[in-house]
Design a protein around this motif. Structure first.
Motif, mmCIF file in Angstrom:
data_model
loop_
_atom_site.group_PDB
_atom_site.id
_atom_site.type_symbol
_atom_site.label_atom_id
_atom_site.label_comp_id
_atom_site.label_asym_id
_atom_site.label_seq_id
_atom_site.Cartn_x
_atom_site.Cartn_y
_atom_site.Cartn_z
ATOM 1 N N LYS A 109 0.836 -1.205 0.000
ATOM 2 C CA LYS A 109 0.000 0.000 0.000
ATOM 3 C C LYS A 109 0.874 1.260 0.000
ATOM 4 O O LYS A 109 0.626 2.198 -0.763
ATOM 5 C CB LYS A 109 -0.921 -0.029 1.226
ATOM 6 C CG LYS A 109 -1.847 1.141 1.334
ATOM 7 C CD LYS A 109 -2.905 1.002 2.440
ATOM 8 C CE LYS A 109 -2.400 0.460 3.728
ATOM 9 N NZ LYS A 109 -3.389 0.459 4.814
ATOM 10 N N ILE A 110 1.895 1.271 0.835
ATOM 11 C CA ILE A 110 2.812 2.415 0.903
ATOM 12 C C ILE A 110 3.561 2.569 -0.414
ATOM 13 O O ILE A 110 3.702 3.672 -0.942
ATOM 14 C CB ILE A 110 3.797 2.252 2.075
ATOM 15 C CG1 ILE A 110 3.043 2.282 3.400
ATOM 16 C CG2 ILE A 110 4.875 3.334 2.031
ATOM 17 C CD1 ILE A 110 3.856 1.767 4.571
ATOM 18 N N SER A 111 4.029 1.462 -0.962
ATOM 19 C CA SER A 111 4.776 1.485 -2.224
ATOM 20 C C SER A 111 3.946 2.079 -3.354
ATOM 21 O O SER A 111 4.428 2.896 -4.134
ATOM 22 C CB SER A 111 5.230 0.065 -2.580
ATOM 23 O OG SER A 111 5.983 0.068 -3.764
ATOM 24 N N GLN A 112 2.685 1.693 -3.439
ATOM 25 C CA GLN A 112 1.800 2.222 -4.487
ATOM 26 C C GLN A 112 1.585 3.723 -4.326
ATOM 27 O O GLN A 112 1.654 4.481 -5.285
ATOM 28 C CB GLN A 112 0.459 1.492 -4.477
ATOM 29 C CG GLN A 112 0.551 0.076 -4.966
ATOM 30 C CD GLN A 112 -0.743 -0.708 -4.743
ATOM 31 O OE1 GLN A 112 -1.658 -0.247 -4.063
ATOM 32 N NE2 GLN A 112 -0.797 -1.899 -5.318
ATOM 33 N N ALA A 113 1.335 4.161 -3.094
ATOM 34 C CA ALA A 113 1.091 5.590 -2.846
ATOM 35 C C ALA A 113 2.339 6.421 -3.129
ATOM 36 O O ALA A 113 2.266 7.480 -3.767
ATOM 37 C CB ALA A 113 0.626 5.791 -1.405
ATOM 38 N N VAL A 114 3.487 5.940 -2.694
ATOM 39 C CA VAL A 114 4.743 6.673 -2.898
ATOM 40 C C VAL A 114 5.114 6.694 -4.372
ATOM 41 O O VAL A 114 5.517 7.733 -4.910
ATOM 42 C CB VAL A 114 5.872 6.059 -2.038
ATOM 43 C CG1 VAL A 114 7.236 6.577 -2.460
ATOM 44 C CG2 VAL A 114 5.620 6.348 -0.561
ATOM 45 N N SER A 115 4.981 5.567 -5.043
ATOM 46 C CA SER A 115 5.306 5.494 -6.471
ATOM 47 C C SER A 115 4.449 6.468 -7.276
ATOM 48 O O SER A 115 4.951 7.183 -8.149
ATOM 49 C CB SER A 115 5.116 4.063 -6.975
ATOM 50 O OG SER A 115 5.479 3.963 -8.325
ATOM 51 N N ALA A 116 3.163 6.528 -6.982
ATOM 52 C CA ALA A 116 2.267 7.451 -7.688
ATOM 53 C C ALA A 116 2.690 8.898 -7.446
ATOM 54 O O ALA A 116 2.733 9.708 -8.378
ATOM 55 C CB ALA A 116 0.823 7.238 -7.238
ATOM 56 N N ALA A 117 3.034 9.222 -6.203
ATOM 57 C CA ALA A 117 3.454 10.589 -5.882
ATOM 58 C C ALA A 117 4.769 10.944 -6.577
ATOM 59 O O ALA A 117 4.919 12.062 -7.091
ATOM 60 C CB ALA A 117 3.598 10.750 -4.370
ATOM 61 N N LEU A 118 5.702 10.010 -6.623
ATOM 62 C CA LEU A 118 6.981 10.275 -7.288
ATOM 63 C C LEU A 118 6.783 10.465 -8.791
ATOM 64 O O LEU A 118 7.410 11.335 -9.402
ATOM 65 C CB LEU A 118 7.974 9.143 -7.018
ATOM 66 C CG LEU A 118 8.513 9.054 -5.591
ATOM 67 C CD1 LEU A 118 9.385 7.816 -5.429
ATOM 68 C CD2 LEU A 118 9.279 10.312 -5.208
ATOM 69 N N ASP A 119 5.918 9.652 -9.385
ATOM 70 C CA ASP A 119 5.667 9.753 -10.817
ATOM 71 C C ASP A 119 4.968 11.059 -11.182
ATOM 72 O O ASP A 119 5.171 11.596 -12.267
ATOM 73 C CB ASP A 119 4.843 8.563 -11.313
ATOM 74 C CG ASP A 119 5.642 7.262 -11.324
ATOM 75 O OD1 ASP A 119 6.881 7.323 -11.211
ATOM 76 O OD2 ASP A 119 5.009 6.202 -11.429
ATOM 77 N N GLU A 120 4.147 11.592 -10.271
ATOM 78 C CA GLU A 120 3.412 12.825 -10.533
ATOM 79 C C GLU A 120 4.243 14.082 -10.271
ATOM 80 O O GLU A 120 3.902 15.153 -10.731
ATOM 81 C CB GLU A 120 2.145 12.876 -9.685
ATOM 82 C CG GLU A 120 1.113 11.859 -10.096
ATOM 83 C CD GLU A 120 -0.054 11.767 -9.118
ATOM 84 O OE1 GLU A 120 -0.138 12.600 -8.186
ATOM 85 O OE2 GLU A 120 -0.870 10.851 -9.289
ATOM 86 N N SER A 121 5.327 13.953 -9.522
ATOM 87 C CA SER A 121 6.139 15.123 -9.178
ATOM 88 C C SER A 121 7.407 15.144 -10.021
ATOM 89 O O SER A 121 7.722 14.198 -10.724
ATOM 90 C CB SER A 121 6.501 15.094 -7.690
ATOM 91 O OG SER A 121 7.568 14.191 -7.473
ATOM 92 N N ASP A 122 8.148 16.239 -9.909
ATOM 93 C CA ASP A 122 9.418 16.349 -10.620
ATOM 94 C C ASP A 122 10.608 16.197 -9.675
ATOM 95 O O ASP A 122 11.742 16.434 -10.054
ATOM 96 C CB ASP A 122 9.500 17.684 -11.361
ATOM 97 C CG ASP A 122 9.563 18.874 -10.425
ATOM 98 O OD1 ASP A 122 9.329 18.694 -9.209
ATOM 99 O OD2 ASP A 122 9.846 19.985 -10.903
ATOM 100 N N VAL A 123 10.368 15.775 -8.444
ATOM 101 C CA VAL A 123 11.414 15.733 -7.427
ATOM 102 C C VAL A 123 12.535 14.732 -7.760
ATOM 103 O O VAL A 123 13.672 14.932 -7.356
ATOM 104 C CB VAL A 123 10.814 15.481 -6.026
ATOM 105 C CG1 VAL A 123 10.373 14.049 -5.868
ATOM 106 C CG2 VAL A 123 11.791 15.868 -4.942
ATOM 107 N N MET A 124 12.265 13.672 -8.532
ATOM 108 C CA MET A 124 13.291 12.676 -8.868
ATOM 109 C C MET A 124 14.005 12.991 -10.186
ATOM 110 O O MET A 124 14.929 12.281 -10.558
ATOM 111 C CB MET A 124 12.671 11.278 -8.955
ATOM 112 C CG MET A 124 12.252 10.708 -7.617
ATOM 113 S SD MET A 124 13.609 10.540 -6.454
ATOM 114 C CE MET A 124 14.612 9.340 -7.289
#
Length: 178
Positions: A75-90
């Motif tokens: 659950k955490i992995s899915q939420a974090v992955s979605a947030a990383l994909d939507e942001s430009d932070v990486m």
């Protein structure tokens, strides 16, 4: 326990690489992920980004009072992955996401760490010198009660150094009788 996700490729980073931009990126990443992990009921204990070939390894260590199981990690992995994909932070480089729970060797430094260690055998240096080893009976935001061979001692968190849980393969009274 850890689960890895290799889906991530975030948008292009507009900042120039360098020590200050890395620190800023780390702060941005922590700022982005801490509330996301918190929203699903967990604490972000540690966040590390390391080079891994042409990718970067984003490692999150998460914990909760009730512990962490594989469903929680997913659950955490899915939420974090979605947030990383939507942001430009990486930036534009692909990443591998690893979400894991802390091991028994994690130092006990925060009140929540001591609270989660209730019932466990611990060892910690004392601020006044020496060390204490015993079973955590109770813990709150100011103190920890440790049972040392039947003698319960209440110690302020400021009196304790970085505690460590001790590995017990078989606690007295909890093993099989056979």
């Amino acid at each position: 326990m850890s689960v890895e996700s290799q889906s991530g490729r975030a948008r292009r980073d507009r900042g120039a690489p360098g020590a200050s931009s890395r620190d800023e990126a780390g702060q941005r990443l922590t700022g982005l992920l801490t509330p996301i992990v918190g929203a699903v009921g967990f604490d972000l204990e540690e966040l590390r980004v390391e080079p891994a070939g042409r990718r970067r390894l984003v490692r999150l260590v998460v914990d909760a009072d009730e512990g962490v199981n594989l469903d929680d990690v997913a659950k955490i992995s899915q939420a974090v992955s979605a947030a990383l994909d939507e942001s430009d932070v990486m930036g534009s480089a692909p990443y591998v996401l690893e979400v894991t729970s802390p091991g028994v060797d994690r130092p006990l430094t925060e009140p929540r760490h001591w609270r989660r260690a209730v019932g466990r055998l611990v060892r910690a240096p004392l601020g006044a010198g020496g060390e204490i080893e015993g079973r955590v009976v109770a813990a709150d935001d100011e103190a920890v009660v440790i049972d040392v061979e039947g003698d319960q001692r209440r110690l302020g968190l400021d009196e304790l150094g970085r505690g460590r849980m001790q590995v017990e393969f078989r606690r007295d009274g909890t093993g099989d009788e056979d």
